[in-house]
Design an enzyme around this catalytic site. Structure first.
Site, PDB file in Angstrom:
ATOM      1  N   ILE A  13     124.336  41.127   2.635  1.00 43.89           N
ATOM      2  CA  ILE A  13     125.277  41.744   1.694  1.00 43.89           C
ATOM      3  C   ILE A  13     126.289  42.594   2.464  1.00 43.89           C
ATOM      4  O   ILE A  13     127.473  42.636   2.141  1.00 43.89           O
ATOM      5  CB  ILE A  13     124.530  42.593   0.636  1.00 43.89           C
ATOM      6  N   SER A 126     117.877  48.457  -5.990  1.00 48.86           N
ATOM      7  CA  SER A 126     117.468  47.137  -6.462  1.00 48.86           C
ATOM      8  C   SER A 126     116.961  47.214  -7.891  1.00 48.86           C
ATOM      9  O   SER A 126     116.417  48.252  -8.317  1.00 48.86           O
ATOM     10  CB  SER A 126     116.341  46.638  -5.548  1.00 48.86           C
ATOM     11  N   TYR A 153     107.994  48.342  -0.204  1.00 52.05           N
ATOM     12  CA  TYR A 153     109.447  48.087  -0.196  1.00 52.05           C
ATOM     13  C   TYR A 153     110.081  48.655  -1.467  1.00 52.05           C
ATOM     14  O   TYR A 153     111.050  49.415  -1.424  1.00 52.05           O
ATOM     15  CB  TYR A 153     109.740  46.585  -0.078  1.00 52.05           C
ATOM     16  N   LYS A 157     112.853  52.094  -2.311  1.00 48.19           N
ATOM     17  CA  LYS A 157     114.093  52.160  -3.108  1.00 48.19           C
ATOM     18  C   LYS A 157     114.016  53.316  -4.103  1.00 48.19           C
ATOM     19  O   LYS A 157     114.960  54.075  -4.274  1.00 48.19           O
ATOM     20  CB  LYS A 157     114.333  50.832  -3.833  1.00 48.19           C
ATOM     21  N   PHE A 222     106.998  28.845  -8.253  1.00 49.56           N
ATOM     22  CA  PHE A 222     105.838  29.712  -8.488  1.00 49.56           C
ATOM     23  C   PHE A 222     105.603  29.951  -9.977  1.00 49.56           C
ATOM     24  O   PHE A 222     106.018  30.960 -10.528  1.00 49.56           O
ATOM     25  CB  PHE A 222     106.017  31.051  -7.763  1.00 49.56           C
TER      26      PHE A 222
HETATM   27  C1  UD1 Z   1     112.440  39.647  -4.414  1.00 52.08           C
HETATM   28  C2  UD1 Z   1     111.610  40.870  -4.429  1.00 52.08           C
HETATM   29  C3  UD1 Z   1     112.488  42.038  -4.805  1.00 52.08           C
HETATM   30  C4  UD1 Z   1     113.615  42.167  -3.800  1.00 52.08           C
HETATM   31  C5  UD1 Z   1     114.377  40.861  -3.698  1.00 52.08           C
HETATM   32  C6  UD1 Z   1     115.298  40.942  -2.505  1.00 52.08           C
HETATM   33  C7  UD1 Z   1     109.339  40.116  -4.967  1.00 52.08           C
HETATM   34  C8  UD1 Z   1     108.261  40.147  -5.988  1.00 52.08           C
HETATM   35  N1  UD1 Z   1     110.493  40.729  -5.331  1.00 52.08           N
HETATM   36  O1  UD1 Z   1     112.959  39.462  -5.739  1.00 52.08           O
HETATM   37  O2  UD1 Z   1     111.758  43.232  -4.821  1.00 52.08           O
HETATM   38  O3  UD1 Z   1     114.504  43.183  -4.188  1.00 52.08           O
HETATM   39  O4  UD1 Z   1     113.482  39.770  -3.484  1.00 52.08           O
HETATM   40  O5  UD1 Z   1     116.063  39.787  -2.410  1.00 52.08           O
HETATM   41  O6  UD1 Z   1     109.199  39.576  -3.918  1.00 52.08           O
HETATM   42  N2  UD1 Z   1     110.580  31.424  -6.255  1.00 52.08           N
HETATM   43  C9  UD1 Z   1     109.953  30.182  -6.265  1.00 52.08           C
HETATM   44  N3  UD1 Z   1     109.730  29.565  -5.075  1.00 52.08           N
HETATM   45  C10 UD1 Z   1     110.101  30.110  -3.865  1.00 52.08           C
HETATM   46  C11 UD1 Z   1     110.756  31.361  -3.879  1.00 52.08           C
HETATM   47  C12 UD1 Z   1     110.966  31.997  -5.088  1.00 52.08           C
HETATM   48  O7  UD1 Z   1     109.595  29.668  -7.322  1.00 52.08           O
HETATM   49  O8  UD1 Z   1     109.857  29.501  -2.828  1.00 52.08           O
HETATM   50  C13 UD1 Z   1     110.834  32.095  -7.537  1.00 52.08           C
HETATM   51  C14 UD1 Z   1     110.113  33.432  -7.680  1.00 52.08           C
HETATM   52  O9  UD1 Z   1     108.861  33.248  -8.225  1.00 52.08           O
HETATM   53  C15 UD1 Z   1     111.075  34.161  -8.595  1.00 52.08           C
HETATM   54  C16 UD1 Z   1     112.454  33.597  -8.286  1.00 52.08           C
HETATM   55  O10 UD1 Z   1     112.212  32.378  -7.603  1.00 52.08           O
HETATM   56  O11 UD1 Z   1     110.772  33.859  -9.923  1.00 52.08           O
HETATM   57  C17 UD1 Z   1     113.274  34.506  -7.406  1.00 52.08           C
HETATM   58  O12 UD1 Z   1     112.481  34.873  -6.287  1.00 52.08           O
HETATM   59  P1  UD1 Z   1     113.085  35.691  -5.057  1.00 52.08           P
HETATM   60  O13 UD1 Z   1     114.328  35.051  -4.589  1.00 52.08           O
HETATM   61  O14 UD1 Z   1     111.997  35.917  -4.082  1.00 52.08           O
HETATM   62  O15 UD1 Z   1     113.547  37.068  -5.722  1.00 52.08           O
HETATM   63  P2  UD1 Z   1     112.707  38.158  -6.548  1.00 52.08           P
HETATM   64  O16 UD1 Z   1     111.276  37.855  -6.590  1.00 52.08           O
HETATM   65  O17 UD1 Z   1     113.403  38.315  -7.849  1.00 52.08           O
END
Ligand code: UD1
Length: 343
Positions: A13, A126, A153, A157, A222
């Site tokens: 960012i 965040s 983490y 914040k 997931f």
């Molecule tokens: C995550 C962090 C959050 C942080 C942010 C930074 C967690 C629980 N939260 O947010 O605290 O501020 O990253 O960028 O880790 N997903 C899949 N398959 C994957 C990867 C992700 O299905 O291989 C899904 C996750 O379950 C979620 C969505 O995609 O529903 C977004 O995931 P992600 O990009 O990791 O972001 P957050 O979990 O929202």
């Protein structure tokens, strides 16, 4: 033009924000210890802007080095503080490293800002501070309750927001803008800068683009048994360039609106929630590239659904995240292709 210190300015960012600031004529000093970024990012910034930002390889928790920096670049008009460790899983394994890095750097900055009479800070927070908001708080606005963090983490914040409020309470000269980001995705349209995940990506979009590029066999979604229309989690995915532009607006406001509140907090999102499966579908439609995926179990600690009410930022900052999601997904793919030399 004003001089802005950008910590973490070679990060994802941070680098996009540096570009937007420089394009608006701001003088930018980047401080970054390159712990999770690459020095080549400066070439990307230079290629876009036509000018190289000043860069200092310093750890923001190092008081002596930072003191020297503040002294050398006086007067600094404002600080944007991006520099932080951000991997949720890693923070659970190495909490002290996260507290030292993420808390120590902010405290150091605030101390030196006082010493050198730098009155303004923009802080990267965040939407993680809201946890899973109740249904009545969706879309989530800034008045929604803060919930106990699920990881060190996330806690850094929350604690950092408290530190800023306490410091501002004790010092009428300190003004702060807390920006709560939702889920930033995409890359600069030039594909000269973008997200550079370290190892196997944790975040969704880099995993999607790496799978499309053939680096990963398949995406694991997931969970599809959440209480959402298609069963997968819902997030507010915001274009990183739109997010970067919000920082320029926040800096502008800091510099020219003296009557604002001492600490202002904004949710930065689009106002629209998209599910994981919608993102995968939109990506395939936008790029024409197939992303093989399977549904697996839920990921521990995941929030079911959260998206922003960005009205306050829209009105007060005069800013809106409105880049169409397919354009954003295409930008992420263009960047991935450039990284992997795919034509
Ligand atoms: C995550 C962090 C959050 C942080 C942010 C930074 C967690 C629980 N939260 O947010 O605290 O501020 O990253 O960028 O880790 N997903 C899949 N398959 C994957 C990867 C992700 O299905 O291989 C899904 C996750 O379950 C979620 C969505 O995609 O529903 C977004 O995931 P992600 O990009 O990791 O972001 P957050 O979990 O929202």
């Amino acid at each position: 033009m004003a001089r802005i210190l950008v910590t973490g300015g070679t990060g994802y960012i941070g680098s996009h924000t540096v570009v937007e600031l420089m394009q608006q004529g701001y003088e930018v000093i980047i401080v970054d210890n390159l712990s999770n970024s690459n020095i080549d990012v400066l070439d990307g910034i230079e290629a876009i802007v036509g000018k190289r930002p000043t860069f200092e390889n310093i750890d923001c928790t190092n008081y002596v080095d930072m003191d020297r920096l503040f002294s050398r670049y006086q007067p600094i008009d404002g600080v944007i503080h991006f520099a932080a460790s951000k991997a949720v899983g890693e923070s659970v394994e190495k909490p002290l490293m996260y507290y030292r890095n993420n808390i120590g750097s902010l405290v150091t900055l605030l101390e030196l800002m006082k010493t050198y009479q730098v009155p303004n800070i923009v802080f990267s927070s965040s939407c993680t501070v809201y946890g899973q908001p109740d249904a009545q708080h969706l879309p989530v606005d800034e008045s929604a309750p803060i919930q106990k963090a699920l990881s060190p983490y996330g806690n850094t914040k929350q604690v950092n927001e408290d530190i800023i409020r306490d410091a501002a309470h004790a010092d009428a000269n300190l003004h702060a803008t807390i920006l709560r980001y939702f889920n930033p995705i995409g890359a600069h349209p030039s594909a000269m800068i973008g997200e550079l995940p370290n190892g196997v990506p944790n975040n969704l979009l880099p995993f999607v683009t790496q799978t499309a590029a053939g680096l990963r066999q398949e995406l694991k979604v997931f969970g599809d048994d959440y209480n959402t229309p298609d069963g997968s989690c819902i997030r507010d995915y915001i274009y990183v360039v739109d997010l970067a532009k919000a920082h320029v607006k926040a800096v502008e406001r800091m510099l020219i609106v003296p009557e604002r509140e001492q600490v202002e907090t904004f949710n930065l999102g689009t106002g629209r929630g998209l599910s994981v499966l919608e993102i995968v579908r939109d990506f395939m439609e936008a790029t024409g590239v197939k992303v093989p995926y399977t549904i697996v179990g839920r990921r521990e600690g995941d929030i079911e659904q959260v998206w922003a009410n960005p009205k306050y930022a829209n009105e007060v900052l005069g800013w809106k995240a409105d880049t169409p999601v397919k354009e954003v997904l295409l930008s992420a793919w263009k960047w991935e292709k450039r990284l992997r030399n795919i034509v």
